[in-house]
Write a protein that holds these residues in place. Structure first.
Motif, PDB file in Angstrom:
ATOM      1  N   ARG A   1       3.502 -11.618 -34.961  1.00  0.00           N
ATOM      2  CA  ARG A   1       4.742 -11.599 -34.188  1.00  0.00           C
ATOM      3  C   ARG A   1       5.140 -13.002 -33.730  1.00  0.00           C
ATOM      4  N   SER A   2       4.190 -13.817 -33.326  1.00  0.00           N
ATOM      5  CA  SER A   2       4.538 -15.141 -32.796  1.00  0.00           C
ATOM      6  C   SER A   2       5.183 -16.014 -33.868  1.00  0.00           C
ATOM      7  N   SER A   3       4.683 -15.962 -35.097  1.00  0.00           N
ATOM      8  CA  SER A   3       5.283 -16.790 -36.141  1.00  0.00           C
ATOM      9  C   SER A   3       6.631 -16.239 -36.577  1.00  0.00           C
ATOM     10  N   SER A   4       6.780 -14.901 -36.563  1.00  0.00           N
ATOM     11  CA  SER A   4       8.075 -14.342 -36.951  1.00  0.00           C
ATOM     12  C   SER A   4       9.126 -14.592 -35.879  1.00  0.00           C
TER      13      SER A   4
ATOM     14  N   TYR B   1      19.429  -5.762 -30.369  1.00  0.00           N
ATOM     15  CA  TYR B   1      18.708  -4.545 -30.754  1.00  0.00           C
ATOM     16  C   TYR B   1      18.062  -4.709 -32.135  1.00  0.00           C
ATOM     17  N   ASN B   2      18.832  -5.199 -33.107  1.00  0.00           N
ATOM     18  CA  ASN B   2      18.287  -5.385 -34.457  1.00  0.00           C
ATOM     19  C   ASN B   2      17.201  -6.459 -34.486  1.00  0.00           C
ATOM     20  N   GLU B   3      17.386  -7.496 -33.689  1.00  0.00           N
ATOM     21  CA  GLU B   3      16.369  -8.542 -33.643  1.00  0.00           C
ATOM     22  C   GLU B   3      15.067  -8.011 -33.046  1.00  0.00           C
ATOM     23  N   ASP B   4      15.176  -7.199 -32.007  1.00  0.00           N
ATOM     24  CA  ASP B   4      13.972  -6.606 -31.407  1.00  0.00           C
ATOM     25  C   ASP B   4      13.279  -5.660 -32.387  1.00  0.00           C
TER      26      ASP B   4
END
Length: 117
Positions: free
Chosen positions: A16-19, A36-39
């Motif tokens: 998650r951190s790299s993405s 919303y889409n980014e989350d």
């Protein structure tokens, strides 16, 4: 994978951190993307498995069905082979008397009989 490269080290770049950092640092980060889409994108998880194991969930779901299907196909092919063998034997038995007569009069068994007009 290369020697010395583990599943954990392959999963690390997909964490998650790299993405999050790559998603936020892209040149078009704010164009056409809602919060919303980014989350939802950032909540995705990438699962890395050694290739030797394959995708085990899929194997569990479809493995038995595929074995049954293979057995059924093999049975159908076996029945088809028996049918062809049975037809060849029936034809040979039907021609047995004809071949015996042809050999008795001196003709070869391989030459076809003359065609009647």
């Amino acid at each position: 994978m290369k020697s010395g490269y583990t599943v954990a080290s392959a999963t690390a770049p997909c964490s998650r951190s790299s993405s999050v950092s790559s998603a936020r640092n892209s040149p078009n980060a704010d164009e056409g993307r809602s919060k919303y889409n980014e989350d939802r994108f950032l909540q995705r998880k990438v699962r890395v498995e050694p290739a030797a194991n394959g995708y085990s969930q899929m194997r569990r779901d479809y493995g038995t069905a595929l074995i049954v299907l293979m057995a059924m196909v093999g049975l159908v092919l076996l029945i088809a082979c028996f049918n062809v063998a049975n037809l060849l034997i029936a034809r040979a038995i039907a021609r047995q008397k004809e071949v015996a007569v042809r050999l008795a009069v001196g003709a070869s068994s391989a030459t076809p009989p003359p065609v009647a007009d």
